[in-house]
Scaffold this motif. Structure first.
Motif, PDB file in Angstrom:
ATOM      1  N   ALA A 165      -0.734  -6.982 -16.119  1.00 31.48           N
ATOM      2  CA  ALA A 165      -1.018  -5.869 -15.215  1.00 31.48           C
ATOM      3  C   ALA A 165      -2.479  -5.439 -15.291  1.00 31.48           C
TER       4      ALA A 165
ATOM      5  N   SER B  43      -7.025   8.170  -7.924  1.00 31.49           N
ATOM      6  CA  SER B  43      -5.803   7.408  -8.116  1.00 31.49           C
ATOM      7  C   SER B  43      -4.723   8.369  -8.537  1.00 31.49           C
TER       8      SER B  43
ATOM      9  N   GLY C 271      -2.536  -3.723  -9.889  1.00 27.85           N
ATOM     10  CA  GLY C 271      -1.385  -3.315 -10.684  1.00 27.85           C
ATOM     11  C   GLY C 271      -0.818  -4.565 -11.322  1.00 27.85           C
TER      12      GLY C 271
ATOM     13  N   LEU D 217       2.173  -2.035  -7.640  1.00 27.77           N
ATOM     14  CA  LEU D 217       0.775  -1.787  -7.293  1.00 27.77           C
ATOM     15  C   LEU D 217       0.481  -0.314  -7.527  1.00 27.77           C
ATOM     16  N   THR D 218      -0.634  -0.020  -8.191  1.00 35.44           N
ATOM     17  CA  THR D 218      -0.919   1.356  -8.582  1.00 35.44           C
ATOM     18  C   THR D 218      -2.238   1.893  -8.057  1.00 35.44           C
TER      19      THR D 218
ATOM     20  N   VAL E 243      -0.062   4.254 -16.375  1.00 34.06           N
ATOM     21  CA  VAL E 243       0.057   2.822 -16.106  1.00 34.06           C
ATOM     22  C   VAL E 243       1.297   2.552 -15.274  1.00 34.06           C
ATOM     23  N   GLY E 244       1.307   1.403 -14.612  1.00 34.67           N
ATOM     24  CA  GLY E 244       2.455   0.978 -13.833  1.00 34.67           C
ATOM     25  C   GLY E 244       3.252  -0.076 -14.562  1.00 34.67           C
TER      26      GLY E 244
ATOM     27  N   ASP F  63      -6.805  -0.697 -14.485  1.00 30.92           N
ATOM     28  CA  ASP F  63      -7.764   0.057 -13.682  1.00 30.92           C
ATOM     29  C   ASP F  63      -8.860  -0.887 -13.203  1.00 30.92           C
TER      30      ASP F  63
ATOM     31  N   SER G 100      -2.862   6.250  -4.431  1.00 26.53           N
ATOM     32  CA  SER G 100      -4.268   6.034  -4.756  1.00 26.53           C
ATOM     33  C   SER G 100      -5.063   5.996  -3.468  1.00 26.53           C
TER      34      SER G 100
ATOM     35  N   GLY H  84       4.522   3.112  -7.665  1.00 26.52           N
ATOM     36  CA  GLY H  84       3.982   2.219  -8.670  1.00 26.52           C
ATOM     37  C   GLY H  84       4.126   2.669 -10.101  1.00 26.52           C
ATOM     38  N   ARG H  85       4.205   3.996 -10.347  1.00 26.70           N
ATOM     39  CA  ARG H  85       4.306   4.481 -11.717  1.00 26.70           C
ATOM     40  C   ARG H  85       4.879   5.885 -11.721  1.00 26.70           C
TER      41      ARG H  85
ATOM     42  N   SER I 253      -0.239   9.053  -9.116  1.00 25.28           N
ATOM     43  CA  SER I 253       1.143   8.584  -9.146  1.00 25.28           C
ATOM     44  C   SER I 253       2.010   9.520  -8.337  1.00 25.28           C
TER      45      SER I 253
END
Length: 407
Positions: A170, A18, A148, A133-134, A127-128, A173, A72, A120-121, A20
């Motif tokens: 949210a 995953s 997310g 969506l992360t 975290v987002g 994970d 991700s 997403g982040r 960012s």
């Protein structure tokens, strides 16, 4: 497991990658508009989430556009990889799902999700936000989840996505062992840098369209991260860290029981490393300024692990992120990054006693590495922290690496 050199199964343990992304990176292919890409339109509310909205099948298998930025990815088995990233839909940012069915040689867009923040982040956040969506996690080539600010599921390899009911805001994970999925949810939401409220640990299966809570982590401070990964013995390891504190709480989930466990790192940051093969897992503890020490343990089945210290350490430097992966009892990879000029990638072939730079190492990205993971056999994936239209892959226990584009 179905990668070359694997045991022929599709079971995947450990963390799946995953990442960012804050900038777009161009590739060798001509950019194509995503306005014809299947789209999911779903209003986000704090109280309820629809359960039947889905995308439409993409009839054209559009190529991945130049502005796609990887966030991700998840190995699904049978040479299939799905990835989530940010792209452009009708002139505005959107989350886009792409798929490869030949182990990363070629990629096509399969769906996009409208009305979500993209990317997403942030580059240095775990975290987002409540409207982003992360991550993506696949249980098999057909069934998986994106998560997310909302939680959605596919049963046809990513072409259609439907909302999954869950408590809280949210989803921080999610991990799957191919049958079940365990997820962590910030009950009061996330703002892109931290999450508020308690962390709910929830569970679902590949056949369900809703989750159920099996435990809750009480938080007096904001949440910095809430990671989940499965061991080969079937236990899910949940690790929750608060903003501004060095330690983290760890929990083992077996069936519907969640048990607090001690990683043995004291007040310093630590990480449970679930290996994708062999009989041992590992623990990493930060022992100095960017230096990490290790211990080994039998793979957790839900009880308190017993750790045996390993004589040796890895110097990863002061990066924001430290990530570890293991393919078995002898072979591990460690990576770090997150800020400009930071980042190292090291490999060990003696169970963590000694660490070296790979013989044919990938070039260190501008902000180093955000994530390294192993899908099984002798394979590793490495994801840069900076803007990059692709990832790096090793098929020989981390010694040589090749760049995988997303064209």
């Amino acid at each position: 497991g179905s990668l070359p050199g694997g045991d022929g199964g599709d079971r995947v343990a450990g963390r799946q990658t995953s990442v960012s992304q804050t900038t777009s990176a161009s590739g060798p292919h001509t950019s194509s508009t995503s306005s014809a890409t299947p789209s999911v339109t779903e209003p986000t509310t704090s109280a309820s989430r629809p359960t039947s909205k889905s995308s439409t099948l993409n009839p054209t298998n559009l190529p991945v556009p130049q502005d796609f930025a990887l966030m991700s990815m998840s190995y699904a088995g049978k040479d299939t990889i799905l990835a989530l990233g940010s792209g452009t839909c009708s002139g505005r940012g959107c989350a886009t799902v792409i798929r490869s069915t030949d182990n990363g040689k070629t990629w096509n867009i399969v769906a996009s999700v409208d009305n979500v923040e993209s990317p997403g982040r942030g580059a240095v956040s775990s975290v987002g936000t409540d409207n982003a969506l992360t991550g993506i996690r696949m249980a098999n080539p057909q069934v998986g989840w994106i998560f997310g600010g909302r939680l959605m599921k596919t049963t046809d390899g990513g072409s259609h996505w439907e909302s999954v009911e869950h408590d809280g805001q949210a989803v921080v994970d999610l991990a799957t062992n191919g049958t079940d999925a365990v997820l962590t949810v910030a009950l009061d939401g996330c703002d892109g840098t931290k999450c508020s409220g308690d962390v709910s640990v929830q569970k679902t299966t590949i056949n369900d369209m809703a989750t159920r809570e099996i435990g809750r982590v009480s938080m007096t401070e904001a949440t910095d991260s809430a990671d989940v990964e499965f061991t080969l013995q079937g236990a899910a390891i949940v690790q929750v860290a608060a903003v501004g504190t060095s330690g983290a709480g760890a929990y083992a989930v077996a069936g519907d029981t969640m048990t607090a466990i001690d990683l043995g790192c004291g007040d310093v940051p630590g990480s449970y490393v679930a290996a994708s093969g062999g009989a041992l897992d590992f623990r990493a503890c930060r022992s100095g300024d960017g230096e990490w020490s290790f211990a080994k343990t039998s793979q957790s089945s839900g009880q308190q692990p017993e750790f045996t210290p390993i004589d040796g350490s890895a110097l990863l430097g002061p990066g924001v992120f430290a990530s570890f992966a293991a393919t078995g009892e002898e072979n591990l990879v460690a990576a770090s990054g997150g800020r400009s000029g930071d980042g190292r990638l090291l490999v060990s072939h003696d169970g963590g006693h000694s660490w070296t730079v790979p013989a044919s190492a990938p070039p260190i990205p501008e902000r180093g590495w955000r994530w390294v993971a192993s899908p099984g056999a002798s394979w590793y994936y490495a994801i840069p922290a900076d803007g990059f239209r692709g990832f790096w892959r090793s098929t020989d226990q981390g010694e040589t690496w090749e760049k995988i584009g997303l064209g």
